[in-house]
Design an enzyme around this catalytic site. Structure first.
Site, mmCIF file in Angstrom:
data_model
loop_
_atom_site.group_PDB
_atom_site.id
_atom_site.type_symbol
_atom_site.label_atom_id
_atom_site.label_comp_id
_atom_site.label_asym_id
_atom_site.label_seq_id
_atom_site.Cartn_x
_atom_site.Cartn_y
_atom_site.Cartn_z
ATOM 1 N N HIS A 159 0.862 -1.105 -0.022
ATOM 2 C CA HIS A 159 0.042 -0.031 0.072
ATOM 3 C C HIS A 159 0.788 1.214 0.122
ATOM 4 O O HIS A 159 0.173 2.425 0.104
ATOM 5 C CB HIS A 159 -1.023 0.033 1.267
ATOM 6 C CG HIS A 159 -0.308 -0.011 2.537
ATOM 7 N ND1 HIS A 159 -0.270 -0.775 3.455
ATOM 8 C CD2 HIS A 159 -0.147 1.398 3.304
ATOM 9 C CE1 HIS A 159 0.161 -0.207 4.635
ATOM 10 N NE2 HIS A 159 0.440 1.209 4.310
ATOM 11 N N ASP A 211 0.387 -7.822 1.648
ATOM 12 C CA ASP A 211 0.745 -6.195 1.949
ATOM 13 C C ASP A 211 2.043 -6.179 1.778
ATOM 14 O O ASP A 211 2.832 -5.634 2.737
ATOM 15 C CB ASP A 211 0.023 -5.775 3.047
ATOM 16 C CG ASP A 211 0.205 -4.129 2.837
ATOM 17 O OD1 ASP A 211 0.474 -3.545 1.928
ATOM 18 O OD2 ASP A 211 -0.258 -3.361 3.895
ATOM 19 N N ASN A 218 5.197 5.178 8.902
ATOM 20 C CA ASN A 218 5.859 3.986 9.557
ATOM 21 C C ASN A 218 5.574 2.834 8.608
ATOM 22 O O ASN A 218 6.693 1.878 8.451
ATOM 23 C CB ASN A 218 5.654 3.562 10.824
ATOM 24 C CG ASN A 218 6.481 4.275 11.982
ATOM 25 O OD1 ASN A 218 6.120 5.145 12.534
ATOM 26 N ND2 ASN A 218 7.676 4.075 11.743
ATOM 27 N N SER A 219 4.732 2.790 7.661
ATOM 28 C CA SER A 219 4.278 1.784 6.892
ATOM 29 C C SER A 219 5.590 1.376 5.958
ATOM 30 O O SER A 219 6.191 2.162 5.182
ATOM 31 C CB SER A 219 3.263 1.977 6.008
ATOM 32 O OG SER A 219 1.983 1.789 6.544
ATOM 33 N N GLY A 270 -11.656 -22.490 -1.440
ATOM 34 C CA GLY A 270 -13.196 -22.031 -1.803
ATOM 35 C C GLY A 270 -13.979 -22.399 -0.538
ATOM 36 O O GLY A 270 -15.240 -22.698 -0.605
ATOM 37 N N VAL A 271 -13.718 -22.346 0.797
ATOM 38 C CA VAL A 271 -14.668 -22.377 1.804
ATOM 39 C C VAL A 271 -14.480 -21.296 2.796
ATOM 40 O O VAL A 271 -13.394 -20.896 2.804
ATOM 41 C CB VAL A 271 -14.077 -23.801 2.574
ATOM 42 C CG1 VAL A 271 -14.501 -24.907 1.651
ATOM 43 C CG2 VAL A 271 -12.909 -23.749 3.115
#
Length: 401
Positions: free
Chosen positions: A116, A155, A233-234, A290-291
């Site tokens: 991000h 991320d 800080n990211s 897919g659950v």
């Protein structure tokens, strides 16, 4: 999946001052969990000799001794921490410049950060990288960088600078699987534009599940810390006592948007795996079943009549998914017991590809760490008191479940 009540968890994001950007003229592979949200995956424990691919092997060594000395950590590691400026738009009059942090991991010029910081992940359904990226070093000298790639699920972002453009001081990567609650940590970054700032604290918790900032999935095994993490800080490193990076600072939980002592870092084992894939192919891949699942505990098992005490109960199965093709069953009725909303009646996953499953988070770790898209694996499930061996052909995780 993202959780509404957790929306108050403000991002320790790349934008300094929130939405007011600095100007260049002006300015699992599984669908999200029901109760056990999925967070940053915990990658396999690195080899004991610390061996890493030559492309990313740092030259720095862990600091000697077992004591925690923030002054020594800062003196030896701050030169490897950088400030990242990500520019959106190419017109100087309208372009916006977001700021975050990063750290050098290779003498070849690779720099780790959050996705991000260098993309618009979390803001739109299709992710776009910044138009331009600049790296500022400790001596305030700057150089352009190219985006190698990003992993919105964990991320993680990776950029690269020309190693001849500036002296590089790679920092060593540690082992986040060995992190324990209470150990001291140090964070270095650029909170609110204050470059090369040091913050210290302890590991408050490990294996945290938190809402994702950059995808519709949630993230597993985040490191929680009370070290001050704020806007800017990211992407910066979280160091252990020996000056090894154990996480990438990524989020804060706050009602004000500022640090209140609850911050989260992406485990470096997860980031390392993403980085290696990005260097090799420019993208990352995750297996997908897919659950949605929920934890089975002894009290719930007794109340709802399950023949096993621990596992991951399938709450729902996505149409057209590998789980649906394999005939796995989700829950058929909702109940509340001991304050827990529970969808009962579904299959209980107790093992995947020979790995035992005792919780929903185990499911996520196994699928993301040990398995690959396209693999056919045996899933052990309990249905009506009987153990079933169910072959599942794993798919590629879609951008949105």
């Amino acid at each position: 999946m993202r959780s509404g009540p957790l929306a108050v968890a403000a991002v320790a994001c790349a934008l300094v001052g929130g939405a007011a950007a600095l100007g260049l003229g002006k300015a699992t592979g599984w669908v999200g969990q029901k109760k056990t949200v999925t967070v940053f995956r915990s990658s396999p424990v690195p080899a004991t000799d610390g061996a890493q691919p030559a492309a990313v092997a740092p030259s720095a060594k862990p600091l000697a001794g077992n004591g925690f000395n923030p002054r020594r950590i800062y003196a030896s590691r701050s030169a490897g921490v950088v400030t990242i400026f990500a520019q959106r738009g190419t017109d100087p009059a309208t372009a916006q410049l977001a700021q975050g942090s990063g750290f050098v991991v290779s003498p070849k010029g690779y720099i780790l950060t959050n996705s991000h910081v260098i993309t618009d992940a979390g803001e739109s359904t299709s992710v776009h990288g910044a138009d331009r990226v600049f790296i500022e070093f400790e001596d305030r000298d700057r150089t352009p960088a190219t985006i190698v790639g990003w992993d919105v699920f964990d991320d993680v972002g990776l950029v690269k600078v020309d190693p001849s453009a500036h002296a590089l001081n790679p920092v060593p990567l540690g082992n986040s699987a060995a992190v324990s609650v209470g150990e001291p940590v140090a964070a270095i970054g650029s909170p609110f534009g204050n470059e090369d700032s040091l913050g210290v604290g302890v590991v408050s918790a490990t294996h945290r599940s938190i809402a994702s900032l950059t995808s519709t999935y949630s993230l597993v095994d985040a490191i929680q810390t009370d070290a001050p993490i704020n806007h800017g800080n990211s992407g910066g490193p979280l160091f252990d006592a020996r000056g090894r990076v154990i996480g990438i600072n990524a989020q804060i939980r706050s009602g004000t948007g500022n640090n209140t002592g609850v911050g989260f870092a992406v485990p470096i084992n997860s980031a390392r795996r993403s980085m290696e894939q990005l260097i090799a192919t420019g993208s990352v891949s995750y297996a997908f079943v897919g659950v949605t699942t929920e934890d089975l505990t002894p009290a719930l098992a007794k109340h709802f009549g399950y023949s096993v005490n621990r596992g991951a109960v399938i709450a729902s199965v996505q149409d057209g998914s590998p789980a649906a093709d394999a005939g796995l069953r989700g829950g058929d009725h909702d109940e509340s017991y001991l304050g827990v909303d529970f969808k009962a009646g579904g299959d209980v996953i107790v093992a995947i590809a020979g790995h035992p499953v005792r919780s929903s988070e185990d499911v996520v770790r196994i699928v993301t760490d040990a398995l690959q898209p396209g693999q056919r694996v045996q899933l052990t499930a309990v249905r009506d008191g009987k153990r079933l061996q169910v072959p599942v052909h794993l798919a590629e995780r879609p951008a949105s479940p």
